[in-house]
Design an enzyme around this catalytic site. Structure first.
Site, PDB file in Angstrom:
ATOM      1  N   SER A 158       0.842  -1.193   0.000  1.00  0.00           N
ATOM      2  CA  SER A 158       0.000   0.000   0.000  1.00  0.00           C
ATOM      3  C   SER A 158       0.873   1.237   0.000  1.00  0.00           C
ATOM      4  CB  SER A 158      -0.894  -0.012   1.252  1.00  0.00           C
ATOM      5  OG  SER A 158      -1.421   1.253   1.530  1.00  0.00           O
ATOM      6  N   TYR A 170       0.080   0.089  11.107  1.00  0.00           N
ATOM      7  CA  TYR A 170      -0.265  -0.183   9.704  1.00  0.00           C
ATOM      8  C   TYR A 170       0.849   0.269   8.767  1.00  0.00           C
ATOM      9  CZ  TYR A 170      -2.742  -0.020   5.232  1.00  0.00           C
ATOM     10  OH  TYR A 170      -3.112  -0.208   3.922  1.00  0.00           O
ATOM     11  N   LYS A 174       3.136  -2.085   6.247  1.00  0.00           N
ATOM     12  CA  LYS A 174       3.091  -1.981   4.788  1.00  0.00           C
ATOM     13  C   LYS A 174       4.449  -1.612   4.207  1.00  0.00           C
ATOM     14  CE  LYS A 174      -1.099  -3.241   4.258  1.00  0.00           C
ATOM     15  NZ  LYS A 174      -1.373  -4.586   3.682  1.00  0.00           N
TER      16      LYS A 174
END
Length: 326
Positions: A158, A170, A174
């Site tokens: 991402s 997060y 990623k």
């Protein structure tokens, strides 16, 4: 002739969302697609989706699909999955798509709070079935691919690995997915096995569409008008476009030229002449046409007049552009 006839693929986390779209895209290209998820016939939450539904859609698209219920937080179940593929396909696995991600609920519960207000186990809830499970599947897939000296591992990452979005756990996970794909590539290259990190754009998954529907209800406008407005504003893609892009990568005879690098779905669509299921082709996440309206919302109505020129990676790294809040 379909470009992936005879190819064996595995898509993890394919009950819905990106995984489902990827599996359908591979099915369109004629692949035999193994899919995994926790829900075989009934959804485990209000968002919906099951392996059985995905299997039907893949077969409708022209592929063969084998659905297997797997919890990717359980290494024993994952090993059993790869043993089954090895036995059923005589050791052949051409493509692994590391897509499964179990952190959505944890991120939703965080509710935008800073990381220190969450318990440290948030990291595990976000990155166990995600970053760690990608590594485990990568190890087991590589063992099959190295023996045959061919194959491709696609790790779904991402732009959250480049710019702040959804919090520290997060973003770190990623960013690590990008690094994982690159380091896989370094070690696999002598064996003619490729590894890439794949960045979809802003994808209209069931989860996102549900959020848009809730916004629509609050604003008392029609579903179609609100979704179209959000989609136009944010340059949305459907999950199928990622599937078509990965199918094109898997069929590319020169895939080793791309190994170790980040591949943006919209840029792959442009290179391979692909369109989304509605016939549209979104611009890249690093296109001026996408970025300028994000930075200056007043430009959104004039986006079509902005040149579709991609910023170089070094400039993105310097600016660390923030993502839109959808």
């Amino acid at each position: 002739m379909k470009k992936l006839d005879g190819k064996i693929a595995l898509v993890t986390g394919a009950s819905r969302g990106l995984g489902k779209g990827i599996a359908i895209g591979l099915g369109e290209a004629g692949a035999t697609v193994y899919i995994t998820g926790r829900s075989f016939s009934e959804a485990k939450d209000a968002v919906g989706g099951s392996l059985q539904e995905t299997q039907l859609e893949v077969e409708k698209a022209g592929g063969k699909c084998i659905a297997i219920a797997v919890d990717h937080g359980d290494d024993a179940q994952v090993r059993s999955l790869f043993e089954r593929i090895e036995n059923e396909q005589q050791g052949r696995l051409d493509l692994l798509v590391n897509n499964v991600f179990g952190g959505v609920r944890a991120l939703g519960e965080l509710g935008g709070k800073p990381f220190w207000e969450a318990e440290p186990e948030l990291w595990d809830r976000v990155n166990d079935v995600g970053l760690r499970s990608h590594y485990v599947a990568g190890v087991l897939a590589a063992r099959l691919m190295v023996k045959r000296r061919e194959g491709l591992i696609c790790t779904i990452a991402s732009w959250g690995g480049l710019s702040y979005i959804f919090g520290a756990a997060y973003g770190s996970g990623k960013s690590a997915c990008d690094r994982l794909a690159a380091d896989f590539a370094t070690e696999l290259k002598p064996y003619n096995v490729a590894s890439v990190s794949v960045w979809p754009g802003i994808v209209g998954t069931e989860q996102i569409l549900r959020v848009v529907g809730e916004m629509d209800a609050e604003n008392s406008t029609s579903d179609s008008a609100q979704i179209r407005s959000m989609r136009d504003r944010y340059n949305w893609e459907t999950p199928l476009l990622t599937g078509r892009a990965i199918a094109a990568l898997a069929a590319d005879a020169d895939i080793m030229k791309r190994t170790g690098r980040v591949q943006i779905v919209a840029e792959l669509a442009k290179k391979y002449g692909l369109t989304d299921k509605d016939g549209d082709r979104p611009v890249s996440l690093r296109s001026l046409r996408f970025l300028l309206p994000m930075l200056r919302p007043k430009l959104q109505h004039y986006a079509r007049f902005i040149p579709d020129l991609n910023l170089p990676w070094w400039l993105l790294l310097l600016t660390m552009l923030r993502s839109p809040k959808v």
